[in-house]
Structures are given as structure tokens and as C-alpha cells.
Design a protein around this motif. Structure first.
Motif, short mmCIF file in Angstrom:
data_model
loop_
_atom_site.label_atom_id
_atom_site.label_comp_id
_atom_site.label_asym_id
_atom_site.label_seq_id
_atom_site.Cartn_x
_atom_site.Cartn_y
_atom_site.Cartn_z
N GLU A 42 0.86 -1.18 0.00
CA GLU A 42 0.00 0.00 0.00
C GLU A 42 0.90 1.23 0.00
O GLU A 42 1.82 1.34 0.81
CB GLU A 42 -0.91 0.00 1.23
CG GLU A 42 -1.93 1.11 1.19
CD GLU A 42 -2.99 0.97 2.28
OE1 GLU A 42 -3.85 1.85 2.35
OE2 GLU A 42 -2.96 -0.01 3.06
N LEU A 43 0.64 2.15 -0.91
CA LEU A 43 1.48 3.33 -1.05
C LEU A 43 1.58 4.11 0.24
O LEU A 43 2.67 4.53 0.64
CB LEU A 43 0.95 4.23 -2.18
CG LEU A 43 1.78 5.50 -2.43
CD1 LEU A 43 3.20 5.16 -2.86
CD2 LEU A 43 1.09 6.38 -3.46
N SER A 44 0.47 4.31 0.95
CA SER A 44 0.48 5.12 2.17
C SER A 44 1.42 4.56 3.24
O SER A 44 1.90 5.30 4.09
CB SER A 44 -0.93 5.26 2.74
OG SER A 44 -1.43 3.99 3.13
N LYS A 45 1.72 3.27 3.17
CA LYS A 45 2.62 2.64 4.15
C LYS A 45 4.09 2.87 3.79
O LYS A 45 4.97 2.66 4.60
CB LYS A 45 2.35 1.15 4.23
CG LYS A 45 0.90 0.82 4.59
CD LYS A 45 0.80 0.25 5.97
CE LYS A 45 -0.51 -0.38 6.30
NZ LYS A 45 -1.66 0.36 6.44
N VAL A 46 4.35 3.31 2.57
CA VAL A 46 5.71 3.53 2.09
C VAL A 46 6.08 5.02 2.17
O VAL A 46 7.25 5.36 2.34
CB VAL A 46 5.86 3.02 0.64
CG1 VAL A 46 7.27 3.20 0.12
CG2 VAL A 46 5.45 1.56 0.54
N ILE A 47 5.09 5.88 2.05
CA ILE A 47 5.33 7.33 2.09
C ILE A 47 5.94 7.72 3.43
O ILE A 47 5.53 7.24 4.48
CB ILE A 47 4.02 8.11 1.82
CG1 ILE A 47 3.62 7.94 0.36
CG2 ILE A 47 4.17 9.58 2.17
CD1 ILE A 47 2.29 8.54 -0.01
N GLY A 48 6.92 8.61 3.37
CA GLY A 48 7.57 9.10 4.58
C GLY A 48 8.96 8.53 4.79
O GLY A 48 9.73 9.03 5.60
N LYS A 49 9.28 7.48 4.04
CA LYS A 49 10.60 6.85 4.20
C LYS A 49 11.64 7.46 3.27
O LYS A 49 12.83 7.24 3.45
CB LYS A 49 10.48 5.34 3.94
CG LYS A 49 9.55 4.64 4.92
CD LYS A 49 9.36 3.19 4.59
CE LYS A 49 8.38 2.55 5.55
NZ LYS A 49 8.10 1.16 5.24
N GLY A 50 11.18 8.18 2.25
CA GLY A 50 12.07 8.76 1.24
C GLY A 50 11.34 8.86 -0.08
O GLY A 50 10.15 8.57 -0.16
N PRO A 51 12.03 9.28 -1.12
CA PRO A 51 11.37 9.40 -2.43
C PRO A 51 10.92 8.04 -2.96
O PRO A 51 11.54 7.01 -2.68
CB PRO A 51 12.43 10.02 -3.33
CG PRO A 51 13.72 9.90 -2.62
CD PRO A 51 13.43 9.67 -1.18
N ILE A 52 9.84 8.08 -3.73
CA ILE A 52 9.26 6.87 -4.31
C ILE A 52 9.10 7.10 -5.80
O ILE A 52 8.63 8.16 -6.23
CB ILE A 52 7.86 6.58 -3.71
CG1 ILE A 52 7.95 6.43 -2.19
CG2 ILE A 52 7.23 5.35 -4.36
CD1 ILE A 52 6.60 6.54 -1.49
N LEU A 53 9.48 6.11 -6.58
CA LEU A 53 9.23 6.16 -8.01
C LEU A 53 8.23 5.08 -8.36
O LEU A 53 8.44 3.90 -8.06
CB LEU A 53 10.52 5.93 -8.81
CG LEU A 53 10.33 6.01 -10.33
CD1 LEU A 53 10.07 7.45 -10.76
CD2 LEU A 53 11.53 5.45 -11.06
N LEU A 54 7.12 5.50 -8.95
CA LEU A 54 6.16 4.55 -9.52
C LEU A 54 6.51 4.44 -10.99
O LEU A 54 6.59 5.45 -11.69
CB LEU A 54 4.72 5.06 -9.38
CG LEU A 54 4.24 5.46 -8.00
CD1 LEU A 54 2.78 5.93 -8.07
CD2 LEU A 54 4.39 4.32 -7.01
N ASN A 55 6.71 3.24 -11.47
CA ASN A 55 7.04 3.03 -12.88
C ASN A 55 6.02 2.07 -13.47
O ASN A 55 5.97 0.90 -13.09
CB ASN A 55 8.46 2.48 -13.03
CG ASN A 55 8.81 2.24 -14.48
OD1 ASN A 55 8.80 1.11 -14.95
ND2 ASN A 55 9.09 3.31 -15.20
N GLU A 158 19.45 12.35 -10.91
CA GLU A 158 19.68 13.67 -10.33
C GLU A 158 18.47 14.14 -9.52
O GLU A 158 18.63 14.71 -8.44
CB GLU A 158 20.01 14.68 -11.41
CG GLU A 158 21.39 14.46 -12.02
CD GLU A 158 21.67 15.39 -13.20
OE1 GLU A 158 20.97 16.41 -13.35
OE2 GLU A 158 22.60 15.08 -13.96
N LYS A 159 17.27 13.89 -10.03
CA LYS A 159 16.05 14.29 -9.32
C LYS A 159 15.90 13.51 -8.01
O LYS A 159 15.52 14.08 -6.98
CB LYS A 159 14.82 14.07 -10.21
CG LYS A 159 14.77 15.04 -11.37
CD LYS A 159 13.64 14.71 -12.32
CE LYS A 159 13.69 15.65 -13.52
NZ LYS A 159 12.68 15.34 -14.52
#
Length: 165
Positions: A42-55, A158-159
Motif C-alpha cells: 500500500e502506497l500510504s505505508k511507504v510514504i515518509g521513508k524517502g522518495p518513491i518512483l512509480l514506474n 539527479e532528481k
């Protein structure tokens, strides 16, 4: 022929800018998807740990495979610094069985999720693949990218680096 190509390029540019306006800078819509090992992410459980890339990708997409090889290198480089890569397969019932064997054979180390009905792809306006969405640690969408050309991974790296600082 040049006019047709030019019109296609203009059309994709317009679509890209419209997508940017729709979701860039906004909170990333939450979702919960099955991963290739049968668990759920679940995305909400991953948010807050650092940047996330959805591919968003598919097994039949050649540019997706090229991009994922490069994304795996980025994932390996930054995973211990808080970066998360969620590769979301948009394969349907005809090709979904190919996802796990392909991921295992390529040795990809990132999380692979199954969006069998493209519900999450629609939430993120992923109308063409490969399509990437970069999310900061606060859950805000900071960047969108459609397609893949060799060298795109350098800009993405870089981003991600700037979001990790």
C-alpha cells in the motif's frame, strides 16, 4: 510524412503538459496492489521513508525493459538511503503470467506490483507506458515522465538525489 510526425510530437507534448497540470504538485493517490510474491503493498505505508518512483510498464513493452534495467541500477544505488521503486505492471490477464518469470530472470531487486485492471494506472493518468511518477517523502508528486530514451535515467538519478538531500 514529416507533417504527421510533427503532429504526433505536438499531440504527445500537449498530453504530457495536461497530465502535469492534473497531478503534479498534488498528493499521490493511495492504492493497494498485490506484488508478484502474493503479498500486498500500500502506497500510504511507504510514504515518509524517502522518495518513491512509480514506474508503469508491461512485459511486452521493449522500451520498458530497457528502462527497468537502468532503474534497477538506480534502485540498488539508493535503496539503503530511503529510495523506493514500485514497478507497476499493467499486463492484463493474457500476459500477467509472464511478469514474475521475467522479473526473476532479469534479477530485478525492486518491488513489482500487479495492476491487472489498470485501476492505479488510471488514477495516475498513465495513458502510455513506460510512465514514471516521482513522489517526495511527503507524498507529493514532484515529477512525471512518459516514454524512455537512453539517458533519461541520468536526469531521474539527479532528481532522486535532490529529493534525498
Amino acid at each position: 510524412m514529416k507533417k504527421i510526425f510533427f503532429c504526433i510530437v505536438i499531440l504527445f507534448s500537449i498530453i504530457s503538459f495536461a497530465q502535469d497540470d492534473l497531478i503534479k504538485g498534488k498528493s499521490a493517490p493511495n492504492f493497494k496492489l498485490e506484488n508478484i510474491d502474493g503479498g500486498f503493498t500500500e502506497l500510504s505505508k511507504v510514504i515518509g521513508k524517502g522518495p518513491i518512483l512509480l514506474n508503469f510498464w508491461a512485459t511486452w513493452c521493449k522500451p520498458c525493459m530497457e528502462e527497468m534495467t537502468e532503474l534497477n541500477k538506480i534502485h540498488e544505488e539508493f535503496k539503503d538511503k530511503g529510495f523506493t521503486l514500485l514497478a507497476i505492471s499493467t499486463d492484463n490477464e493474457k500476459t500477467i503470467a509472464k511478469v514474475k518469470p521475467l522479473v526473476k530472470s532479469k534479477g530485478f531487486s525492486f518491488t513489482v506490483l500487479l495492476d491487472k485492471n489498470s485501476d492505479v494506472a488510471r488514477k495516475y493518468y498513465a495513458q502510455q507506458i513506460p510512465y514514471s511518477v516521482l513522489i517526495d517523502s511527503n507524498g507529493k508528486i514532484t515529477d512525471l515522465h512518459m516514454g524512455y530514451m537512453k539517458g533519461d535515467e541520468k536526469k531521474l538519478r539527479e532528481k532522486i538525489l535532490s529529493l534525498l538531500k
